[in-house]
Design an enzyme around this catalytic site. Structure first.
Site, PDB file in Angstrom:
ATOM      1  N   SER A 161     -11.155  -2.004  -6.706  1.00 52.52           N
ATOM      2  CA  SER A 161     -10.218  -2.865  -5.984  1.00 52.52           C
ATOM      3  C   SER A 161      -8.847  -2.219  -5.862  1.00 52.52           C
ATOM      4  CB  SER A 161     -10.079  -4.215  -6.688  1.00 52.52           C
ATOM      5  OG  SER A 161     -11.313  -4.880  -6.652  1.00 52.52           O
ATOM      6  N   GLU A 244      -9.214 -11.140 -18.136  1.00 56.34           N
ATOM      7  CA  GLU A 244      -9.562 -11.132 -16.729  1.00 56.34           C
ATOM      8  C   GLU A 244     -10.370 -12.370 -16.364  1.00 56.34           C
ATOM      9  OE1 GLU A 244     -12.054  -7.905 -15.453  1.00 56.34           O
ATOM     10  OE2 GLU A 244     -11.435  -8.138 -13.374  1.00 56.34           O
TER      11      GLU A 244
END
Lengths: 391, 327
Positions: A161, A244
């Site tokens: 990402s 996360e």
């Protein structure tokens, strides 16, 4: 909300709200385009200038030493103000906690300030073609180069990402092929324009190059860019996986703001379908539940507890809520639901956000992996021998 | 900002679990359903010794003067153990309704455990629960609050809930509308807490069952399909509980969002308990479909409570009303 916030907490909320009302750019072009990435970096600079980029960090690094409660308050206000998703998220949420916890003073000095204002945007490089949620299957290699005092990286990362427009990356490499799967991994930091690195953008479902493949062909990384101990990468990485899945990526403010916009949409459309009406209410109830759950977590963490496997419970909930909420919004749009861009309702923001939500159940460890974690570590169900270690 | 139970509330919950865990509640619940109220009334006395009926009765009237969060703690435990009887009516609703009326004297007996109150409040709650086991039966309607008697017995899906149509016997007395609203909100919240408790119990039973039940050579809890179904129940309950606790905080603060949050809590708790019961039934297989298995107590209780003190669709409508009133 009247859950007994202190005067100081309310004042913090008011200050954040006022600053955001004055400065927020609203929605920006996708950060996964060249133009969007620039606009996002400018916004990060403005945030850092107001000292709102990393409120929970020490003042020395541009933060406000804010408490966890204040951090969640800021996140609520941030998303209610309609401000954009943060391009610095990989750095601030995933990498910084590791640099704070395991980095050398030099690494802290070198990397933290630059990520706070978007000068250096970070790409995460966990996944590999043959290792998705199974990080222990990592094959990319790091070989010792004593002569130059560092390591030589070879291999391939994927689904990275932010990589197409980021400056630097972080990820795990196998530094000891003889060691067991979980051991022998080392955590490296590297510039994406280093010699031997090729970044190949991959168009996502939404059409933007949100992630990329990264090829490593004899890429040299000095010892100074090993994060944590050599061979200790797995443990170092795992110390933030809970973050996360838990609080860091999906603060409840984002869902409350989306549920609020969904109510507006329902109101504007005057939709009479009882099913859609119930779906709208359930989306709001879900967002409120998530907000209150988060306050419970914050209270526990401030009392010295840790997140543990609860991050998996958290991720299962918000990822499903996100998809449900946006599917409801699209249903409300009727035949216009397929339109994107100019001419679409809100320039297609609902579709864009819907496509973004579809990634939720897949990334940060698929929801199947999260359900196994919940079943085995929280409910205590037997692991069984049909699977290798996973997660 | 504090969003956790106090040490006192945690030890109250432990005391309730200790008492109820040792009390063979399923047997008492079955007896209650068959018309033998003696074991259930013994439970009532024991719970009264821990102060459950006195929780929100004002101190001036012999009660504890506790908070909605205390009520939530108690009802999650009652729900987890499947305790029978008009507990919601007596503990959560009666104090609000009776205080300040000519029936106020009942509250001292209630707090001691000597009185048990049941209330029909049509149209939302048209039937009175367990009239035979109650010492006082009331009808709350547009005329106010009146003593009432049973006109007809009805059958609940939950054998341990004896429902009755009632009619007013005496003259209705006026009740402050704020007190009525608060009482009904606390009743819905107590019901939601019971549902969370029942859901937790069904999950616990399921986890224990799938760990020991073997098929095709291994515990069925090793199969991902079973694991994933139970993980989803864990998630649903984990996110229903904060809504219940949050609504209790808002009720305590008399906040303007309290009614909205009570309704959200009732919806989420009902849905979570429903998922827990469907999943429990599925993983237990045919044994779970029998009345002889204790699981039946919780499956049927969860179904009955889904319609008690406001259905999910009534509560969803109320949430929406609050959210859009200011738009």
């Amino acid at each position: 909300m009247s859950l007994g916030f202190t005067e100081a907490e309310e004042a913090f909320r008011a200050e954040a709200r006022a600053w955001l009302a004055e400065n927020s750019p609203g929605r920006l072009p996708s950060m996964d385009t060249e133009e969007g990435a620039r606009a996002h970096r400018d916004w990060e600079k403005a945030l850092a200038g107001g000292r709102w980029s990393v409120v929970a960090w020490p003042e020395q690094y541009g933060g406000r030493d804010a408490s966890l409660v204040e951090w969640v308050i800021f996140e609520e206000e941030y998303y209610l103000s309609g401000s954009p998703t943060r391009i610095t998220q990989n750095g601030i949420s995933l990498l910084a906690p590791i640099i704070f916890g395991h980095g050398t003073p030099e690494q802290q000095e070198r990397y933290l300030p630059a990520m706070v204002d978007g000068t250096e945007v970070w790409a995460q490089a966990w996944s590999e073609p043959e290792a998705g949620s199974d990080l222990a299957g990592i094959r990319s290699r790091a070989e010792r180069d004593d002569e130059r005092g560092g390591w030589v990286l070879n291999g391939q990362k994927t689904w990275s990402s932010r990589a197409p427009f980021a400056d630097r990356g972080f990820g795990l490499f196998r530094s000891d092929p003889a060691a067991e799967r979980h051991r022998g991994l080392t955590y490296f930091l590297f510039p994406l324009d280093a010699e031997g690195i090729t970044v190949r953008p991959i168009a996502q479902l939404d059409g933007d190059a949100g992630f990329a493949e990264i090829f490593f062909d004899d890429v040299f990384v000095p010892d100074a860019d090993v994060l944590g101990g050599v061979g200790d990468g797995w443990r170092v990485a795992m110390s933030t996986a809970g973050n996360e899945r838990g609080l860091s990526l999906r603060a409840p403010g984002r869902f409350l703001a989306a549920a609020d916009r969904l109510l507006d949409l329902w109101h504007e459309r005057g939709e009479e379908s009882p099913q859609l009406r119930d779906d709208v209410v359930d989306a709001w109830i879900g967002a409120r539940a998530y907000q209150l759950y988060t306050w419970g977590t914050v209270d526990r963490l401030q009392g010295g507890g840790d997140m543990g496997a609860d991050g998996s419970v958290n991720k299962l909930f918000w990822s499903q809520l996100d998809v449900d909420l946006h599917e409801t919004a699209l249903d409300l749009l009727g035949p216009e639901q397929e339109l994107r861009g100019e001419g679409a309702v809100s320039n297609g923001a609902w579709v864009d956000d819907y496509l973004f939500s579809l990634a939720g159940p897949i990334y940060a460890g698929t929801n199947e992996i999260q359900r196994n974690i919940v079943a085995e570590r929280i409910l205590g169900l037997p692991r069984g021998d049909n699977r290798r270690s996973g997660a | 900002m504090r969003f956790a139970l106090t040490a006192e509330q945690r030890s109250f919950a432990e005391a309730l679990d200790g008492l109820l865990g040792a009390a063979e509640v399923p047997a008492a619940t079955r007896a209650w359903g068959a018309g033998d109220t003696a074991p259930g009334l013994r439970l009532w006395e024991q719970l009264a010794e821990l102060g459950v009926p006195a929780l929100v009765v004002p101190e001036a009237l012999g009660g504890i003067g506790g908070t909605p969060l205390d009520v939530v703690v108690a009802f999650e435990a009652l729900g987890r153990h499947g305790v029978p009887g008009p507990w919601v009516e007596s503990v959560a609703l009666a104090p609000s309704l009776l205080a300040g009326t000519e029936h106020e004297g009942v509250l001292a007996d209630l707090a001691e455990g000597a009185a048990r109150v049941t209330v029909a409040a049509p149209p939302q709650t048209p039937y009175a629960l367990d009239v035979a086991a109650a010492t006082h039966t009331y009808l709350l309607d547009a005329d106010g609050l009146a003593a009432a008697t049973s006109t007809r017995k009805l059958t609940s899906v939950d054998p341990s809930r004896h429902l009755h149509s009632v009619q007013a016997e005496g003259t209705a007395v006026a009740v402050d509308s704020t007190a009525v609203a608060r009482g009904l909100d606390l009743a819905a919240l107590a019901c939601a807490a019971s549902l969370v408790g029942a859901g937790e119990r069904m999950l616990r039973e399921s986890v224990a069952y799938v760990a020991q039940r073997r098929q095709f050579g291994r515990a069925i809890g090793e199969y991902q399909a079973v694991k994933h179904a139970l993980a989803d129940v864990r998630v649903a309950l984990d996110f229903a509980r904060p809504l219940v606790h949050g609504a209790a905080h808002e009720l305590e603060a008399d906040s303007e969002v309290a009614a909205r949050d009570v309704s959200a809590a009732k919806v989420a708790a009902t849905d979570a308990a429903h998922l827990a019961s469907r999943t429990a039934l599925q993983v237990h297989g045919a044994i779970g479909y029998t009345l002889e298995h204790d699981l039946s107590i919780f499956i049927l209780r969860a179904r009955a409570l889904a319609g008690a003190w406001g259905t999910t669709s009534q509560h969803r409508a109320r949430v929406l009303h609050h959210l859009t009133a200011t738009r």
